[in-house]
Design an enzyme around this catalytic site. Structure first.
Site, PDB file in Angstrom:
ATOM      1  N   ARG A  86      57.553  25.181   9.591  1.00 53.31           N
ATOM      2  CA  ARG A  86      58.152  26.316  10.304  1.00 53.31           C
ATOM      3  C   ARG A  86      59.556  25.971  10.801  1.00 53.31           C
ATOM      4  NH1 ARG A  86      54.082  29.479  12.521  1.00 53.31           N
ATOM      5  NH2 ARG A  86      52.987  27.554  13.044  1.00 53.31           N
ATOM      6  N   TYR A  87      59.762  24.738  11.234  1.00 53.12           N
ATOM      7  CA  TYR A  87      61.047  24.280  11.755  1.00 53.12           C
ATOM      8  C   TYR A  87      61.548  23.179  10.822  1.00 53.12           C
ATOM      9  CZ  TYR A  87      58.905  26.160  16.048  1.00 53.12           C
ATOM     10  OH  TYR A  87      58.279  26.944  16.973  1.00 53.12           O
ATOM     11  N   ARG A  90      60.227  19.208  11.356  1.00 58.97           N
ATOM     12  CA  ARG A  90      58.832  18.825  11.571  1.00 58.97           C
ATOM     13  C   ARG A  90      57.885  19.715  10.781  1.00 58.97           C
ATOM     14  NH1 ARG A  90      61.459  21.219  15.589  1.00 58.97           N
ATOM     15  NH2 ARG A  90      60.498  22.730  16.984  1.00 58.97           N
ATOM     16  N   CYS A  99      36.127  21.371  14.318  1.00 62.18           N
ATOM     17  CA  CYS A  99      36.440  20.885  15.671  1.00 62.18           C
ATOM     18  C   CYS A  99      35.149  20.423  16.332  1.00 62.18           C
ATOM     19  CB  CYS A  99      37.031  22.012  16.513  1.00 62.18           C
ATOM     20  SG  CYS A  99      38.496  22.746  15.774  1.00 62.18           S
ATOM     21  N   CYS A 103      36.577  26.694  20.801  1.00 63.80           N
ATOM     22  CA  CYS A 103      37.097  27.363  21.990  1.00 63.80           C
ATOM     23  C   CYS A 103      37.092  28.862  21.717  1.00 63.80           C
ATOM     24  CB  CYS A 103      38.514  26.873  22.271  1.00 63.80           C
ATOM     25  SG  CYS A 103      38.634  25.076  22.204  1.00 63.80           S
ATOM     26  N   CYS A 106      40.417  30.519  20.681  1.00 61.71           N
ATOM     27  CA  CYS A 106      41.198  29.761  19.686  1.00 61.71           C
ATOM     28  C   CYS A 106      42.134  30.654  18.871  1.00 61.71           C
ATOM     29  CB  CYS A 106      40.244  29.038  18.740  1.00 61.71           C
ATOM     30  SG  CYS A 106      41.127  28.184  17.422  1.00 61.71           S
ATOM     31  N   ARG A 108      43.383  29.834  16.055  1.00 59.58           N
ATOM     32  CA  ARG A 108      43.102  29.688  14.609  1.00 59.58           C
ATOM     33  C   ARG A 108      41.632  29.956  14.327  1.00 59.58           C
ATOM     34  NH1 ARG A 108      46.691  24.679  14.437  1.00 59.58           N
ATOM     35  NH2 ARG A 108      48.716  25.571  13.951  1.00 59.58           N
ATOM     36  N   ASP A 269      47.516  33.563  22.503  1.00 63.18           N
ATOM     37  CA  ASP A 269      47.947  34.247  21.273  1.00 63.18           C
ATOM     38  C   ASP A 269      47.081  35.467  21.000  1.00 63.18           C
ATOM     39  OD1 ASP A 269      50.059  32.456  20.487  1.00 63.18           O
ATOM     40  OD2 ASP A 269      48.482  30.969  20.152  1.00 63.18           O
ATOM     41  N   ASP A 306      54.171  31.738  21.270  1.00 66.56           N
ATOM     42  CA  ASP A 306      54.365  31.643  19.821  1.00 66.56           C
ATOM     43  C   ASP A 306      54.616  33.060  19.337  1.00 66.56           C
ATOM     44  OD1 ASP A 306      54.194  29.271  18.016  1.00 66.56           O
ATOM     45  OD2 ASP A 306      52.589  28.771  19.428  1.00 66.56           O
ATOM     46  N   LYS A 313      58.193  29.130  18.546  1.00 64.63           N
ATOM     47  CA  LYS A 313      57.935  29.206  19.992  1.00 64.63           C
ATOM     48  C   LYS A 313      59.180  29.659  20.747  1.00 64.63           C
ATOM     49  CE  LYS A 313      54.383  25.706  20.387  1.00 64.63           C
ATOM     50  NZ  LYS A 313      54.211  25.637  18.926  1.00 64.63           N
TER      51      LYS A 313
HETATM   52  S1  SF4 Z   1      41.681  25.562  20.166  1.00 65.31           S
HETATM   53 FE1  SF4 Z   1      40.828  26.043  18.136  1.00 65.31          FE
HETATM   54  S2  SF4 Z   1      41.624  24.397  16.814  1.00 65.31           S
HETATM   55 FE2  SF4 Z   1      41.824  23.680  18.942  1.00 65.31          FE
HETATM   56  S3  SF4 Z   1      39.895  22.560  19.370  1.00 65.31           S
HETATM   57 FE3  SF4 Z   1      39.616  24.664  20.089  1.00 65.31          FE
HETATM   58  S4  SF4 Z   1      38.618  25.662  18.342  1.00 65.31           S
HETATM   59 FE4  SF4 Z   1      39.556  23.805  17.536  1.00 65.31          FE
END
Ligand code: SF4
Length: 345
Positions: A86-87, A90, A99, A103, A106, A108, A269, A306, A313
């Site tokens: 994206r940049y 990096r 994972c 979460c 999340c 993603r 997000d 983001d 960002k």
């Molecule tokens: S925020 Fe998303 S990518 Fe990060 S640990 Fe939690 S579930 Fe996994």
């Protein structure tokens, strides 16, 4: 004891009721609660800020018009599988899409989990490394995903060795929940796997509530630091978890006390089914402004958004300075406004 991964497991652990109706949520989004997280949850508190981050909720089935499957536009900037560029200086290297915990907020969530994008094959990893090697402008490689520390030390060592062979890569950064949610994985072997001769390793510890910074997590932080890894933090501003100045202040102080430099506080997000976590930008700005006067400069994170669509960002902390032509108004941490240069005093 292993992680809770089913609605039945959550019911048996007393985290949700039998008639919770969460099967539809579980079909859509993965569940995982590690023993370390389970030990932190107060099952008698219906508003427990730890439970809120990890225990699924019926609100996740509500998707609003502005939410999107790829809220920060990873796919728009992915030249080869596993790379997001994206940049200029990096890249993200997404070697894995699972994972230790899932979460509920999340960003993603459509890509991670057992039904997610999977782990890079050996061939895909070689192609991703070849892309990095071919782009001399890449100074930093950021391993994220998924959580890269679910990989075995052996596999992480292989990745680090491949990166060690690329002279223009100077910094390797890991973004991870593991030191907080599965602290026992941080041992001497893991720490060694994260470092490579000639490279500087940073590790961004993801935590959102001060109770996540336990004594066991601290043991892992100490091992990482002793092994030469530089620790920084990342947190997400989440309604019902940390959207008050007192909790945020305790979290940031907790990071500093653990030798973790506060880095990013993310505005949540626009991931599908996460509206119940969203805080307004105005409230977020008020909170970070309140932190200014309340806690040391060492404890100040950068409040970032983001930009949807993959535009990167932006620092969205409240503008403390407005004006032009050499005449400015500066806002202090209590909201008071002052002319700069000062007029008449
Ligand atoms: S925020 Fe998303 S990518 Fe990060 S640990 Fe939690 S579930 Fe996994």
């Amino acid at each position: 004891m292993s992680a809770l991964k089913t609605v039945r497991g959550l019911v048996e652990a007393g985290l949700v009721k039998e008639e919770s109706g969460l099967d539809a949520v579980a079909e859509k989004y993965a569940i995982s609660i590690t023993p370390a997280v389970l030990a932190l949850i107060d099952p008698n508190d219906p508003n427990d800020p730890i439970a809120r981050q990890y225990v699924p909720a019926p609100e996740e089935l509500v998707t609003t018009a502005e939410e999107r499957a790829d809220p920060i536009g990873d796919l728009t900037h992915s030249p080869v599988e596993g790379i997001v560029h994206r940049y200029p200086d990096r890249v993200l290297l997404k070697a894995v899409h699972v994972c230790p915990v899932y979460c509920r907020f999340c960003f993603r969530r459509e890509m991670v989990g057992p039904q997610g994008l999977g782990t890079l094959t050996a061939g895909e990893l070689d192609a991703a490394i070849a892309y990095i090697a071919a782009h001399e402008e890449i100074w930093e490689v950021i391993l994220t995903g998924g959580d890269p520390l679910v990989l075995s030390p052996r596999r992480l060592h292989v990745i680090m060795e491949k990166l060690a062979g690329i002279a223009h890569v100077k910094v390797v950064r890991f973004h991870t929940r593991v030191p907080v949610v599965e602290p026992k994985r941080i041992d001497a072997e893991m720490v060694e796997a994260l470092t490579a001769s000639g490279k500087t390793t940073y590790l961004a510890v993801h935590a959102n509530h001060p109770r996540e910074l336990t004594a066991l997590a601290r043991t892992g932080f100490d091992l990482l630091i002793a092994g030469g890894v530089v620790l920084i933090s990342q947190s997400v501003l989440l309604a019902g978890v940390n959207d008050d100045a007192e909790t945020l202040a305790a979290l940031m102080r907790g990071f500093v006390e653990n030798r973790i430099r506060p880095y990013y506080l993310h505005h949540p997000d626009l991931a599908p089914g996460t509206g119940h976590f969203r805080v307004s930008i105005e409230d977020g700005q008020r909170l970070v402004t309140a932190l200014r006067g309340r806690i040391s400069g060492l404890c100040q994170p950068t409040y970032v958004l983001d930009i949807p669509g993959g535009h990167g960002k932006a620092d969205i902390g409240a503008a403390a300075l407005v004006g032009s032509d050499g005449c400015f108004t500066v806002r202090d941490w209590q909201g008071g406004e002052h002319a700069y240069p000062p007029v008449g005093d």
